[in-house]
Enzyme design. Sequence first.
Site, short mmCIF file in Angstrom:
data_model
loop_
_atom_site.label_atom_id
_atom_site.label_comp_id
_atom_site.label_asym_id
_atom_site.label_seq_id
_atom_site.Cartn_x
_atom_site.Cartn_y
_atom_site.Cartn_z
N SER A 195 7.45 -5.16 4.37
CA SER A 195 6.17 -5.72 3.90
C SER A 195 5.23 -5.76 5.09
O SER A 195 5.67 -5.84 6.24
CB SER A 195 6.39 -7.14 3.38
OG SER A 195 5.16 -7.77 3.12
N TYR A 209 9.50 -16.05 4.15
CA TYR A 209 9.39 -14.67 3.66
C TYR A 209 9.03 -13.75 4.83
O TYR A 209 9.65 -12.70 5.03
CB TYR A 209 8.33 -14.61 2.56
CG TYR A 209 8.08 -13.23 2.00
CD1 TYR A 209 8.98 -12.65 1.11
CD2 TYR A 209 6.94 -12.50 2.36
CE1 TYR A 209 8.76 -11.38 0.59
CE2 TYR A 209 6.72 -11.23 1.84
CZ TYR A 209 7.63 -10.68 0.96
OH TYR A 209 7.41 -9.42 0.46
#
Length: 278
Positions: free
Chosen positions: A138, A151
């Site tokens: 990501s 995250y």
Amino acid sequence: MTESRVVLVTGASSGIGKACSLRLAAHGFRVFGASRSAPRFQDMKQGSAGGPSVQLFMDVRDDRSVNESVSWVLKEAGRIDVLINCAGVTVGGSAEEMLVDEIRDQIETNLLGTMRTCRAVLPGMRARKSGLLINIGSLAGLMGVPFQSAYSASKFGVEGYSESLQMEVSGFGVRVVVIDPGDVHTEITAHRKETKGTLKGTPYRLNLDAAMRSQASSELHGWEADRIAGLVEKIVRSRRPRFRYTTGPFIERVAVPVRRILPDRLFLGILARFYGVR
Ligand SMILES: NC(=O)c1ccc[n+]([C@@H]2O[C@H](COP(=O)([O-])OP(=O)(O)OC[C@H]3O[C@@H](n4cnc5c(N)ncnc54)[C@H](OP(=O)(O)O)[C@@H]3O)[C@@H](O)[C@H]2O)c1
């Protein structure tokens, strides 16, 4: 072009993993799509337009589940040529208040889950001197995202893990690729919950709400998952794929080169404002 390669996709029940499974199956790859919502080892043929595709149960947080599922695919198909790690979860909340169990779950799924599946398929790939491991990272693994600290930490981990792994396995003909998407319009927005740890009257409320709203809106207006699947297909078909691909809306992607030239504090200040954090 007819394809006989065997592809294992984790997180195949929704979003990017589902888009990758459908696209590759439609182009004739033999796709095994794994998730927790799939039935255990029960075949479910995709629509007639798609190639052969099977959904199978796998919980990437569980060693045994990963090993059982990979063994099952190896028994069915004889080999795994490509592994695409899409399984992922995210929880919103302040780093101070997020529950340790929620932090652990994100690290277990996003980072350790990726490590588990790579480890499980590697013996076969090494033996055949060929294989492709695609890890969906990501942009949050290249720069921190406010109120998504666990995250981001898990995704930074995926970057480091993938780099180390590539150096270890390239001599065996195995390639590692990391794809770092910006925001993508998937079920991740609906799946993201706020931490149960937020205190009543939390001092983070305004910034937390702003960051979560901004994140959800960017995902809603982000790329469609099939664009990421298109890139994945290109990578799978490529003879010499790059190690890292940053993708997604330009305004997000451009942050990667920008951060290399700006002082960190200045960059983080700008990024915080992008997310509505004051
Ligand atoms: N959407 C974005 O904006 C974006 C941006 C950058 C990176 N990513 C990354 O892309 C990947 C896919 O995300 P997405 O947007 O497609 O999200 P999504 O629609 O929420 O899909 C997540 C997938 O992961 C699976 N999953 C979750 N926990 C699992 C577990 N323990 N074991 C096996 N499967 C599990 C889910 O299936 P079950 O619940 O059925 O198990 C689901 O299929 C994630 O790694 C995410 O971090 C997404």
